[in-house]
Design an enzyme around this catalytic site. Sequence first.
Site, mmCIF file in Angstrom:
data_model
loop_
_atom_site.group_PDB
_atom_site.id
_atom_site.type_symbol
_atom_site.label_atom_id
_atom_site.label_comp_id
_atom_site.label_asym_id
_atom_site.label_seq_id
_atom_site.Cartn_x
_atom_site.Cartn_y
_atom_site.Cartn_z
ATOM 1 N N ASP A 1 36.675 33.519 31.730
ATOM 2 C CA ASP A 1 36.651 34.213 33.016
ATOM 3 C C ASP A 1 36.750 35.716 32.764
ATOM 4 O O ASP A 1 37.297 36.149 31.738
ATOM 5 C CB ASP A 1 37.803 33.756 33.912
ATOM 6 C CG ASP A 1 37.690 34.335 35.322
ATOM 7 O OD1 ASP A 1 36.673 34.064 35.987
ATOM 8 O OD2 ASP A 1 38.600 35.061 35.747
ATOM 9 N N GLU B 1 37.316 39.732 34.835
ATOM 10 C CA GLU B 1 37.550 40.564 36.014
ATOM 11 C C GLU B 1 36.751 41.844 35.811
ATOM 12 O O GLU B 1 36.589 42.308 34.671
ATOM 13 C CB GLU B 1 39.032 40.877 36.201
ATOM 14 C CG GLU B 1 39.898 39.647 36.454
ATOM 15 C CD GLU B 1 39.547 38.878 37.718
ATOM 16 O OE1 GLU B 1 38.973 39.508 38.640
ATOM 17 O OE2 GLU B 1 39.839 37.681 37.782
ATOM 18 N N HIS C 1 41.953 41.756 41.988
ATOM 19 C CA HIS C 1 42.622 41.575 40.689
ATOM 20 C C HIS C 1 43.891 42.396 40.506
ATOM 21 O O HIS C 1 44.725 42.071 39.653
ATOM 22 C CB HIS C 1 41.650 41.846 39.539
ATOM 23 C CG HIS C 1 40.973 43.183 39.573
ATOM 24 N ND1 HIS C 1 41.648 44.378 39.503
ATOM 25 C CD2 HIS C 1 39.643 43.505 39.658
ATOM 26 C CE1 HIS C 1 40.782 45.379 39.526
ATOM 27 N NE2 HIS C 1 39.561 44.881 39.641
ATOM 28 N N HIS D 1 43.790 37.394 41.318
ATOM 29 C CA HIS D 1 42.903 36.911 40.274
ATOM 30 C C HIS D 1 43.302 37.549 38.943
ATOM 31 O O HIS D 1 43.556 38.750 38.871
ATOM 32 C CB HIS D 1 41.450 37.281 40.590
ATOM 33 C CG HIS D 1 40.858 36.480 41.698
ATOM 34 N ND1 HIS D 1 39.657 35.843 41.596
ATOM 35 C CD2 HIS D 1 41.322 36.208 42.940
ATOM 36 C CE1 HIS D 1 39.384 35.218 42.735
ATOM 37 N NE2 HIS D 1 40.384 35.426 43.563
ATOM 38 N N ASP E 1 43.073 32.401 35.456
ATOM 39 C CA ASP E 1 41.951 31.675 36.053
ATOM 40 C C ASP E 1 41.263 30.775 35.029
ATOM 41 O O ASP E 1 40.811 29.672 35.364
ATOM 42 C CB ASP E 1 40.941 32.650 36.660
ATOM 43 C CG ASP E 1 41.460 33.272 37.960
ATOM 44 O OD1 ASP E 1 42.590 32.940 38.359
ATOM 45 O OD2 ASP E 1 40.734 34.082 38.559
#
Length: 234
Positions: free
Chosen positions: A8, A10, A58, A153, A158
């Site tokens: 994942d 960001e 985030h 997030h 995640d």
Amino acid sequence: MTRQIVLDTETTGLSAEGGDRIIELGCVELLSRKLSGNNLHLYFNPERDSHEDALKVHGISNEFLKDKPRFAECVKDILEYLQGAELIIHNAGFDIGFLNKELELVGLPPLATYVDRITDTLAMAKEMFPGKRNSLDALCDRLEVDNSGRQLHGALLDAELLADVYINLTRGQDALLIMDDAPEGEGGVRVAAVDLSALALPVLAANEQELAEHEDLLAQIDKSSGGKTIWRTC
């Protein structure tokens, strides 16, 4: 041994082509569908500020990222970690688009060049649960994955949640060995052939009491059906 990386990212915003950059990368390694603990977690200085809407998602401040390395400084280690693995990503097109842009900026080929394949859990979820919400939070709720610690997030958190979601989405596969070079069966599923020729199975014969009890049970069923049971009429 099957090696999978749940990944994942960001980012500073939503558009890699528009100049947004990756600020966090989180990877969780699965070996034969089990967590290995060999994870990768990095923050990057994107050399630009995050959009206000992205910050709300985030919560990673521009100030926090100022002393972090650039993606280019870590790219070699990242590619070595991902080399040859199957990548498991939720909404893979988004993350792959950003990763490919970062690789392009340092003169390297797309990510698919380095990995075995890319599996999109969003596409899997849409096929399994058509017409339903299939965000990571929705899937955690549906598949009983505890996401109570997810206030904002975060790439590593995640990825850890997605690993649990993926295992639950593919729960039936841990009892089925699937191989690319195995014979193809019905439905296009390739299943490993198992040689049972050397396996000696013991034969246990029923004793007299068991045979008598079995015969008595058949007689009772036959009586209840008015003498129409198949084993009596054949």
